[in-house]
Design an enzyme around this catalytic site. Structure first.
Site, PDB file in Angstrom:
ATOM      1  N   HIS A  71       0.648  -1.171  -0.006  1.00 36.10           N
ATOM      2  CA  HIS A  71       0.253   0.104  -0.100  1.00 36.10           C
ATOM      3  C   HIS A  71       0.834   1.189  -0.027  1.00 36.10           C
ATOM      4  O   HIS A  71       2.207   1.233   0.290  1.00 36.10           O
ATOM      5  CB  HIS A  71      -1.042  -0.073   1.146  1.00 36.10           C
TER       6      HIS A  71
ATOM      7  N   CYS B 223       5.427   6.287   4.519  1.00 32.58           N
ATOM      8  CA  CYS B 223       4.433   5.673   4.173  1.00 32.58           C
ATOM      9  C   CYS B 223       3.869   6.105   2.617  1.00 32.58           C
ATOM     10  O   CYS B 223       3.017   5.614   2.161  1.00 32.58           O
ATOM     11  CB  CYS B 223       3.338   5.776   5.171  1.00 32.58           C
TER      12      CYS B 223
ATOM     13  N   HIS C 209       4.907   0.279  -0.229  1.00 30.98           N
ATOM     14  CA  HIS C 209       5.724  -0.687   0.516  1.00 30.98           C
ATOM     15  C   HIS C 209       4.580  -1.684   1.103  1.00 30.98           C
ATOM     16  O   HIS C 209       3.635  -1.565   0.555  1.00 30.98           O
ATOM     17  CB  HIS C 209       6.294   0.292   1.749  1.00 30.98           C
TER      18      HIS C 209
ATOM     19  N   HIS D 162       3.030  -5.011   4.057  1.00 31.61           N
ATOM     20  CA  HIS D 162       3.047  -5.425   5.488  1.00 31.61           C
ATOM     21  C   HIS D 162       2.455  -6.937   5.232  1.00 31.61           C
ATOM     22  O   HIS D 162       1.577  -7.307   4.338  1.00 31.61           O
ATOM     23  CB  HIS D 162       2.010  -4.614   6.062  1.00 31.61           C
TER      24      HIS D 162
ATOM     25  N   ASP E 274      -5.139 -10.724  -0.125  1.00 31.85           N
ATOM     26  CA  ASP E 274      -4.155 -11.367  -0.108  1.00 31.85           C
ATOM     27  C   ASP E 274      -3.096 -11.090  -1.166  1.00 31.85           C
ATOM     28  O   ASP E 274      -3.556 -11.377  -2.304  1.00 31.85           O
ATOM     29  CB  ASP E 274      -4.354 -12.721   0.133  1.00 31.85           C
ATOM     30  N   HIS E 275      -1.720 -10.618  -0.957  1.00 31.11           N
ATOM     31  CA  HIS E 275      -1.020 -10.560  -2.286  1.00 31.11           C
ATOM     32  C   HIS E 275      -1.531  -9.488  -3.147  1.00 31.11           C
ATOM     33  O   HIS E 275      -1.119  -9.509  -4.415  1.00 31.11           O
ATOM     34  CB  HIS E 275      -0.651 -11.769  -2.904  1.00 31.11           C
TER      35      HIS E 275
ATOM     36  N   GLU F  44      -1.060  -3.965  11.660  1.00 26.59           N
ATOM     37  CA  GLU F  44      -0.179  -3.578  10.427  1.00 26.59           C
ATOM     38  C   GLU F  44       1.362  -4.274  10.718  1.00 26.59           C
ATOM     39  O   GLU F  44       1.725  -4.451   9.611  1.00 26.59           O
ATOM     40  CB  GLU F  44      -0.378  -2.044  10.237  1.00 26.59           C
TER      41      GLU F  44
END
Lengths: 135, 135, 135, 135, 135, 135
Positions: free
Chosen positions: F15, F34, F40, F42, F80-81, F125
């Site tokens: 994100h 951010c 980047h 998580h 996811d991913h 996060e």
């Protein structure tokens, strides 16, 4: 008396696993969801260990503060909140798998550790997937 | 560049530690609460590690998806939600101690891992008790 | 100044989820692998919390040593290394789900905690599945 | 079949890192906040591992209950809730760094473990700083 | 849309539980090993939570960076690597139990958090003992 | 007897925090690292809790298998991913802060949970930063 001293650190990054010289179909077949062209990301956890003799004067193998600062300047500043494929030159052409990132970290730290001491890197891509490299 | 790749998995099972050829008194003396004839159980946590050279084409030592599926088919399907003493043939006569379960897991996985690669199994019976077997 | 004081403990046990008044098919449909008639087991993690005013003399809401001993005598001694269905009278006819075990634990502890204080029980059946009961 | 059996334990203690033969300035420069003359403290986490052959009679390398009791009597009773500098004779003149404490623990346990078995001590000073000693 | 935002931090400190107006016998009876006059210590883990409406402009309830810096300046700088009884004025006469430290932390942070937002402090003295205070 | 049942899950995503209607300078000032335009990522950890009465027939508040499958189909498959900004329609214009993602998850799950039951979402996060939303 040889002791291994370990320091845990972490960084967050985005990456994508793929080979530009492969077709989309082949990249999907080999790298699955990790080949998302929009990238995905991880909270990487890192354990760096230095093994050597205890200095009888200080009682330290290595001052953990020095090791912490070294990980900060060499690794966290280079990788934290970065897109590994696009913003880290070494991964422009090298797939940023956990294996390759661990070797990259080890190579970055090795020159800063006394040659008589051993160096080991453990890198957690997730709490369930991790790799270890000792040179 | 030899790297160790690790995958964490888990399964839940019941077991009892005892020898049928011993008296109840002797079993109690040696195995204590673990000799409860009604069984007790654990959430076993498992870390399987494969060590070998990084494939320069993929950047993988072993595709973690393949390792995950292998642990699922060979270990989780055989042990999860099972009574080890009664439902796993190997433990009909062999005491299902953490040591013996780790060796059992290693033996089940070894034929599926390339012979040039090393295999290690860490088995947590509880967060405080665990064993490691490397063949 | 009302503060919540929490103590973590653990016990290992075997159990089976099923209703004896149901057919095998129905038990399998509802309880799946948890209906294994040979039992399976867990490392249960338990967090017991007591909320009340700080005693200005000691600085304690409750002496954590007393809470620890209470969990030991009332819960661990009753459940650790036991088969819940067969060896704990309350679960002879009551299904030992995490929900029912948490209520059982709360009911066992409640008479030993001052009535002006609140009691909460969190029970982890696995690191991924847990329940909370506050009366 | 050589297996490593590990047991996790913990103790809380206060300590201070300094050399009485150094000036305050030098102690501050080398040991930083750890040189606080009023002491500070840690929850030390300890993993003790014994490696040896599985006893074919019991299925144990070492009875984990015996290992647990040994850690209790030799280490926890000596170090838990203690001021390491002032109350543990070995650290009257030896700096209680994590490295030196790990060697101290290893030396205390070694005579109690069969000589054919290997002994390893991992000591966590914090979740991020830890050391390993194997003799 | 009210959301609770939590930040985890940590500090190491030494302390002793006792009342100077009690006899040694009474202090030992009530505080046990925690009454060691040479002090002992802990790795305290702290979770600070702020609850309030999401700011529609930023998507934040509170900028976690601001919360992190606040915990650093108000709590870590005051408590980390300190002897709580001797070096923190509030605990010169107040017993530094986990309960009292949690209230102290909440009182230090409260003036820095907008009054429309709720504040909660969870303090882990050890992984097994922790307290929660919400004002 | 109202009990809260919790299930832990996880997903990895990339994100970026920024507002397209702001200048680069303002985005950097508010969102710092951010705001990396290359993204980047998580490992998000998620705890979903459902609170309601225990069904006296099954002993369940909700079948944890059903809750697990619901989290899979509604949340993991969607996030996811993924790159949250580019591949999740709700975050095309809404900043994917932890707060907003938690609300998004709650809104996705709410229609699938009986209206008499309460729903809570905790989203990590990182291990140090997390948020809680209960509607």
């Amino acid at each position: 008396m040889s002791v291994k001293v370990s320091r845990r650190a972490h960084f967050n990054a985005a990456h994508r696993l793929y080979r530009p010289d492969w077709s989309d179909e082949k990249n999907d077949a080999i790298f699955g969801k990790c080949n998302n062209p929009h990238f995905h990301g991880h909270n990487y956890e890192l354990v760096v260990s230095v093994t050597g003799e205890i200095d009888p004067v200080t009682g330290f193998v290595i001052d953990i503060k020095i090791l912490k600062d070294l990980i900060k300047s060499e690794i966290e500043d280079a990788l934290d909140h970065k897109n590994l494929n696009q913003q880290v030159p070494e991964f422009k052409k090298l797939n940023p798998t956990a294996e390759n990132i661990a070797v990259f970290i080890w190579n970055k730290l090795r020159p800063h550790i006394e040659s008589s001491k051993k160096l080991e890197v453990v890198l957690y891509e997730t709490p369930r997937n991790f790799v270890t490299y000792s040179g």
